[in-house]
Design an enzyme around this catalytic site. Structure first.
Site, PDB file in Angstrom:
ATOM      1  CG  ASP A   1     -10.731 -11.714  26.355  1.00  0.00           C
ATOM      2  OD1 ASP A   1     -11.612 -12.239  25.349  1.00  0.00           O
ATOM      3  OD2 ASP A   1     -10.290 -12.369  27.100  1.00  0.00           O
TER       4      ASP A   1
ATOM      5  CG  ASP B   1     -14.727 -17.924  26.671  1.00  0.00           C
ATOM      6  OD1 ASP B   1     -14.259 -17.464  25.539  1.00  0.00           O
ATOM      7  OD2 ASP B   1     -14.422 -17.160  27.572  1.00  0.00           O
TER       8      ASP B   1
END
Length: 497
Positions: free
Chosen positions: A208, A148
């Protein structure tokens, strides 16, 4: 299969090949399951074990879903040597034991970290600890890293800066000597599609995903003509927002390195069945990784039927590795509560299942309107990327049109599989021998396509004459997906192309 050299040259703009990160992995887009969309930080050894078993029992492993990915919130910091320590309350037997359990089922184990000081859940990140962490994960038997972008200490802002930060982990993973698929999750920041293929197997292209079809959200900016140039990728991104962003960069994905549109929301309850069909179809068409994000313990039959459709999965796993591209997009006044409607068409080359000189062609019709719509596209529109000479040669043929959702599993069959996995059904559980479900463990998608396996071809609907038009009736917020297969005439067979 015969593919003429002249035609292959003409298709150079239609089918993109290339060399990606040299770890031999993800030669087709990765498939698997990740806990984040359904569970967030509520993770445990028991959850992973139960979900892995269901992937096997539902027949998903034999459809290609092989990675069980543990997302954020699994660690309890570092010990005195700087080594990551699992949260032994959540994982009492440790991570190597979890990996062993998953491997014993014939699956692979994935884990999560961030190229930052902390993960997005504010657990220990891997920035500055890349070599230690890579060696730790390899010793545990990890096969996949989702990496991430949270708390990156400002090490972003140019392509070079982001590349260099992520490349440290790429080198560390390679130095372990263990094949570990490397999935970048930097949200499209600093254009990872321009540099990701040299160091990673996939890269996120946007903020996202959330379980909405087309709901605007200020937390996910950038849509429309400049969506690809997004300085703040954000999160809570709708399905159509991400599809629009993907349309600009489809050529960037190559074998071993793929544009990642984020996890699938199918089964999480926020969208309708046609909307979930759209996500699964477009993700497959653009060769995004297919990572399930639903709670498999409470899967509904209609959702199991979607994620089990081998004819659509075969598009995603196609040996050519060529993404479909958007041919056109139009906004309309058929509005819903979120604004204007829209409709769009995508197409792309697929492996030839006819054994001739012509690639199969994928056609995807997406209806973003608030009501059902009759859509159409001419053969010349669908073959546009072939160049004028080859497009006209293709359009001079007749084409068999196969509906790739035409052989979707019935809800009754899906429910029987669910009941068998839970022990509430007296019939036979999935054991890989069913003749009406594709088994990619026994026969790869490449082999099945070479043999024109009917389970991968959908249902024949019609034949389109030369220079004709493909017509589709598409549900509100739905999709129609067709595999076009050439029917050459004798004259066309003899033509010099």
């Amino acid at each position: 299969m015969s593919q003429s050299s002249s035609l292959a040259a003409a298709l150079a703009l239609f089918v993109r090949f290339g060399l990606a990160v040299n770890n031999g992995l993800a030669r087709t887009p990765q498939m698997g399951w990740d806990n984040w969309n359904s569970f967030g930080c509520d993770v445990s050894e028991e959850l992973l074990q139960a979900s892995a078993k269901l992937i096997v029992d539902y027949g998903l492993k034999d459809l290609g879903y092989q990675y069980v990915i543990l997302d954020d919130c699994w660690s309890n910091g570092r010990d005195d040597n700087g080594t990551l320590v699992p949260d032994y309350t959540k994982f009492p037997n440790g991570m190597a034991a979890v990996a062993d359990d998953i491997h014993d089922l014939g699956l692979k184990f994935g884990m999560y970290s961030s190229a930052g000081v902390y993960t997005c859940g504010q657990y220990a990140g891997s920035l500055g600890y890349e070599e230690i962490d890579a060696q730790t994960w390899a010793s545990w038997g990890v096969d996949y890293l989702k990496y991430d972008n949270c708390y990156n200490s400002g090490q972003a802002g140019t392509q070079q800066i982001s590349h260099d930060r992520y490349n440290v982990m790429a080198k560390a993973l390679n130095d372990t000597g263990r094949p570990i698929l490397y999935s970048l999750c930097n949200w499209g920041e600093d254009y990872p599609w321009n540099w990701g293929s040299t160091i990673a197997n996939s890269w996120r292209i946007s903020g996202d995903v959330t379980d909405y079809y087309d709901k605007p959200d200020d937390r996910c900016p950038c849509d429309g003509p400049d969506a690809w140039d997004c300085g703040l990728p954000g999160w809570h991104c709708s399905l159509l927002n991400i599809i629009n962003k993907a349309s600009f960069i489809t050529s960037k994905g190559i074998k071993g390195a793929w544009n990642d549109l984020d996890m699938l929301e199918v089964g999480n309850g926020g969208m309708t069945d046609p909307e979930y069909l759209t996500q699964f179809s477009v993700w497959s068409a653009v060769k995004s990784p297919l990572i399930l994000g639903n709670d498999l313990r409470i899967v509904q039959p209609q959702d199991l039927a979607i994620i089990s459709n081998a004819a659509i999965i075969a598009v995603n796993q196609d040996p050519l590795g060529s993404s479909a591209s958007r041919r056109w997009f139009y906004e309309t006044d058929d509005i819903d509560e979120y604004g204007k409607g829209s409709y769009q068409v995508w197409s792309g080359a697929l492996y030839s299942t006819t054994g001739g000189d012509y690639y199969d062609v994928l056609a995807v019709f997406v209806n973003g309107n608030n009501s059902p719509l009759t859509m159409n596209a001419t053969l010349l529109e669908l073959f546009a990327d072939l160049g004028s000479t080859s497009a006209e040669a293709y359009a001079a043929l007749s084409w068999e049109v196969n509906d790739l959702w035409g052989n979707r599993m019935s809800n009754e069959e899906a429910q029987a599989i669910i009941d068998a996995a839970s022990g509430n059904y007296t019939g036979a559980a999935w054991n890989g021998t069913s003749t009406d479900r594709y088994n990619a463990t026994a026969k790869s998608y490449a082999q099945g396509l070479a043999e024109a396996d009917p389970l991968l071809l959908g249902t024949k609907t019609t034949t389109v004459a030369p220079s004709g038009t493909v017509v589709a009736e598409v549900d509100r917020h739905g999709v129609a997906v067709f595999r076009l297969r050439a029917i050459p005439t004798e004259a066309a067979r003899k033509r010099e192309l």
